[in-house]
Design a protein around this motif. Sequence first.
Motif, PDB file in Angstrom:
ATOM      1  N   HIS A 183      -2.741  79.855  23.527  1.00  0.00           N
ATOM      2  CA  HIS A 183      -1.764  80.082  24.569  1.00  0.00           C
ATOM      3  C   HIS A 183      -2.406  80.427  25.940  1.00  0.00           C
ATOM      4  O   HIS A 183      -1.924  80.118  26.931  1.00  0.00           O
ATOM      5  CB  HIS A 183      -0.981  81.173  24.004  1.00  0.00           C
ATOM      6  N   GLN A 202       6.350  77.877  25.638  1.00  0.00           N
ATOM      7  CA  GLN A 202       7.088  76.905  24.678  1.00  0.00           C
ATOM      8  C   GLN A 202       8.218  75.984  25.176  1.00  0.00           C
ATOM      9  O   GLN A 202       8.496  74.952  25.001  1.00  0.00           O
ATOM     10  CB  GLN A 202       7.756  78.116  23.826  1.00  0.00           C
ATOM     11  N   TYR A 206       8.127  71.970  25.048  1.00  0.00           N
ATOM     12  CA  TYR A 206       9.356  71.481  24.113  1.00  0.00           C
ATOM     13  C   TYR A 206       9.623  70.195  25.140  1.00  0.00           C
ATOM     14  O   TYR A 206       9.967  69.162  24.767  1.00  0.00           O
ATOM     15  CB  TYR A 206      10.619  72.371  24.295  1.00  0.00           C
ATOM     16  N   GLN A 222       0.962  69.071  18.193  1.00  0.00           N
ATOM     17  CA  GLN A 222       1.194  70.085  17.318  1.00  0.00           C
ATOM     18  C   GLN A 222       1.271  71.471  17.677  1.00  0.00           C
ATOM     19  O   GLN A 222       0.130  71.765  18.338  1.00  0.00           O
ATOM     20  CB  GLN A 222       0.144  69.705  16.176  1.00  0.00           C
ATOM     21  N   SER A 223       2.001  72.249  17.063  1.00  0.00           N
ATOM     22  CA  SER A 223       2.151  73.449  17.388  1.00  0.00           C
ATOM     23  C   SER A 223       1.254  74.440  16.135  1.00  0.00           C
ATOM     24  O   SER A 223       1.518  73.899  15.011  1.00  0.00           O
ATOM     25  CB  SER A 223       3.231  74.366  17.334  1.00  0.00           C
ATOM     26  N   VAL A 224       0.301  75.247  16.439  1.00  0.00           N
ATOM     27  CA  VAL A 224      -0.471  76.184  15.411  1.00  0.00           C
ATOM     28  C   VAL A 224       0.318  77.381  15.762  1.00  0.00           C
ATOM     29  O   VAL A 224      -0.478  78.493  16.703  1.00  0.00           O
ATOM     30  CB  VAL A 224      -2.125  75.955  15.628  1.00  0.00           C
ATOM     31  N   ARG A 225       0.828  77.819  14.842  1.00  0.00           N
ATOM     32  CA  ARG A 225       1.556  79.137  14.820  1.00  0.00           C
ATOM     33  C   ARG A 225       0.857  80.478  15.321  1.00  0.00           C
ATOM     34  O   ARG A 225      -0.341  80.651  14.582  1.00  0.00           O
ATOM     35  CB  ARG A 225       2.240  79.259  13.398  1.00  0.00           C
ATOM     36  N   GLY A 226       1.297  80.904  16.235  1.00  0.00           N
ATOM     37  CA  GLY A 226       0.623  82.247  16.737  1.00  0.00           C
ATOM     38  C   GLY A 226      -0.682  81.801  17.534  1.00  0.00           C
ATOM     39  O   GLY A 226      -1.334  83.157  18.048  1.00  0.00           O
ATOM     40  N   TYR A 229      -1.548  75.009  20.550  1.00  0.00           N
ATOM     41  CA  TYR A 229      -1.115  73.796  20.560  1.00  0.00           C
ATOM     42  C   TYR A 229      -2.520  72.761  20.498  1.00  0.00           C
ATOM     43  O   TYR A 229      -3.489  73.214  20.911  1.00  0.00           O
ATOM     44  CB  TYR A 229      -0.153  73.369  21.642  1.00  0.00           C
TER      45      TYR A 229
END
Length: 235
Positions: A183, A202, A206, A222-226, A229
Amino acid sequence: MSRVPSPGLPAPGLRVLLIEDQHDIAANIWDFLERRGHEMDHCADGASGLARAMRGGFDVVVLDLGLPRLDGLDLCRRLREAGHGVPVLMLTARDTLDDKLRGFAEGADDYLVKPFALPELEARIRAVQRRGRPPSGQAVHGPLGYDPDTLAAQREGRRIPLTRLQGALLDVLLREAPRIVPHARLIEAGWGAQGADVAALQTQIYELRALVDRPFAQPMIQSVRGIGYRVVAPA
């Protein structure tokens, strides 16, 4: 061709379109930026501002939100829908997070809340213009590419115009693909030293997915949580 200042010399002036309906504010901004070497143009309502911006030829648009005839958010959205990627710095008295996120969602590159110091305004103008110039040469991963010279992505033969902010984010994702981009790295690439928060990032991702993923059979961002991307080629 980019205008690069020589070491020790002042940065060259930019071509700035100011769209602001309050006469005193517009005059102060015009006088300050003109004294700083920038080439100024001004419109006092949204409809004429949109028409002027559509003609192109500007490095940055400084856009007030509360405009007569056409609101600043609508103006920015129509500008982006028409494929114009000129950096847009929004000026507004609306300072809530939701207001800022809506501005970014409509295509703004930065957001400055009134009242502000004029030197900060100039710094923000130069920042959005600088980060609108990603590294030269196309970035490609699988069927998805981005050309910073045209501010357009390409996927499966389709050309997809992007804003400079969207392009800066996609450029980093493609150049690092298929590695995860944190991020913080994406925020730095998109917003520079002024930064932003994860919510603003975000929102931009989007919007970017809506353009380069949603019309196609398989998503690539793809989102890599926490963490961040990444871009992966379709299986």
